[in-house]
Design an enzyme around this catalytic site. Structure first.
Site, PDB file in Angstrom:
ATOM      1  N   PRO A 137       0.767  -1.246   0.000  1.00  0.00           N
ATOM      2  CA  PRO A 137       0.000   0.000   0.000  1.00  0.00           C
ATOM      3  C   PRO A 137       0.804   1.304   0.000  1.00  0.00           C
ATOM      4  CG  PRO A 137       0.017  -0.945   2.187  1.00  0.00           C
ATOM      5  CD  PRO A 137       0.726  -1.920   1.294  1.00  0.00           C
ATOM      6  N   CYS A 138       1.446   1.613  -1.104  1.00  0.00           N
ATOM      7  CA  CYS A 138       2.176   2.878  -1.199  1.00  0.00           C
ATOM      8  C   CYS A 138       1.224   4.073  -1.170  1.00  0.00           C
ATOM      9  CB  CYS A 138       3.094   2.904  -2.412  1.00  0.00           C
ATOM     10  SG  CYS A 138       2.322   2.492  -3.966  1.00  0.00           S
ATOM     11  N   HIS A 139      -0.057   3.840  -1.412  1.00  0.00           N
ATOM     12  CA  HIS A 139      -1.034   4.929  -1.307  1.00  0.00           C
ATOM     13  C   HIS A 139      -1.197   5.405   0.133  1.00  0.00           C
ATOM     14  CE1 HIS A 139      -3.400   1.218  -0.741  1.00  0.00           C
ATOM     15  NE2 HIS A 139      -4.161   1.957   0.071  1.00  0.00           N
TER      16      HIS A 139
END
Length: 174
Positions: A137-139
């Site tokens: 989850p780089c978001h």
């Protein structure tokens, strides 16, 4: 050895998904970016005899279906990626740190950099190379003041993903 790829119709638009059956997910990304990552060339370089073809990608689809329908289960960390992609030790540390960010929470680039003992710009560069968007989850990484910055799929998609997670976690959005 056979690798499967397909398209997944997400609420954010289509995603390119690639999976090694029985092993795990290799790529989840927005189509234009997936092409720029040259995933097929990279796989063929790693294993010249690999067969890449259209397939079900059932495990990846199942996890994405769950995520978009409100499941909060973390994506199983892809220890198998080193087999196909030449990941630096720093990439592995940052991917592990990303995977450890709890659902519906965020971390700043600075906090992630401190945890990984890297400079925040290095973290940003490593996140740009993440080929498992949504799954790793780089978001969930934001600027140090909480502002939305930098996402390979665009800030509109980043906002949608964060809002989706907050709604799923029962946080009332204004």
């Amino acid at each position: 050895m056979r690798i499967q790829w397909n398209s997944y119709p997400s609420p954010l638009g289509p995603l390119t998904i690639v999976e090694e059956p029985g092993v795990g997910t290799l790529l989840v990304d927005f189509p234009g970016r997936a092409e720029r990552l040259r995933w097929m060339d990279r796989l063929r370089a790693a294993a010249p005899r690999v067969q890449i073809g259209l397939g079900a990608c059932a495990g990846t689809r199942e996890w994405l279906d769950g995520y978009f329908h409100g499941a909060t289960d973390p994506f199983p960390f892809p220890y198998h990626l080193g087999r196909w992609f030449d990941l630096s030790p720093a990439q592995v540390v940052v991917m592990r740190a990303l995977a450890d960010i709890p659902f519906a929470q965020t971390r700043s680039y600075e906090a992630l950099a401190q945890a990984a003992e890297l400079h925040p710009r290095q973290v940003g560069q490593l996140l740009a190379a993440n080929h498992l968007v949504i799954c790793i989850p780089c978001h969930r990484v934001v600027g140090k003041n909480g502002e939305l910055v930098g996402y390979s799929g665009g800030l509109t998609r980043k906002r949608w993903l964060l809002d989706h997670e907050l709604r799923t976690a029962g946080v009332v959005l204004r």
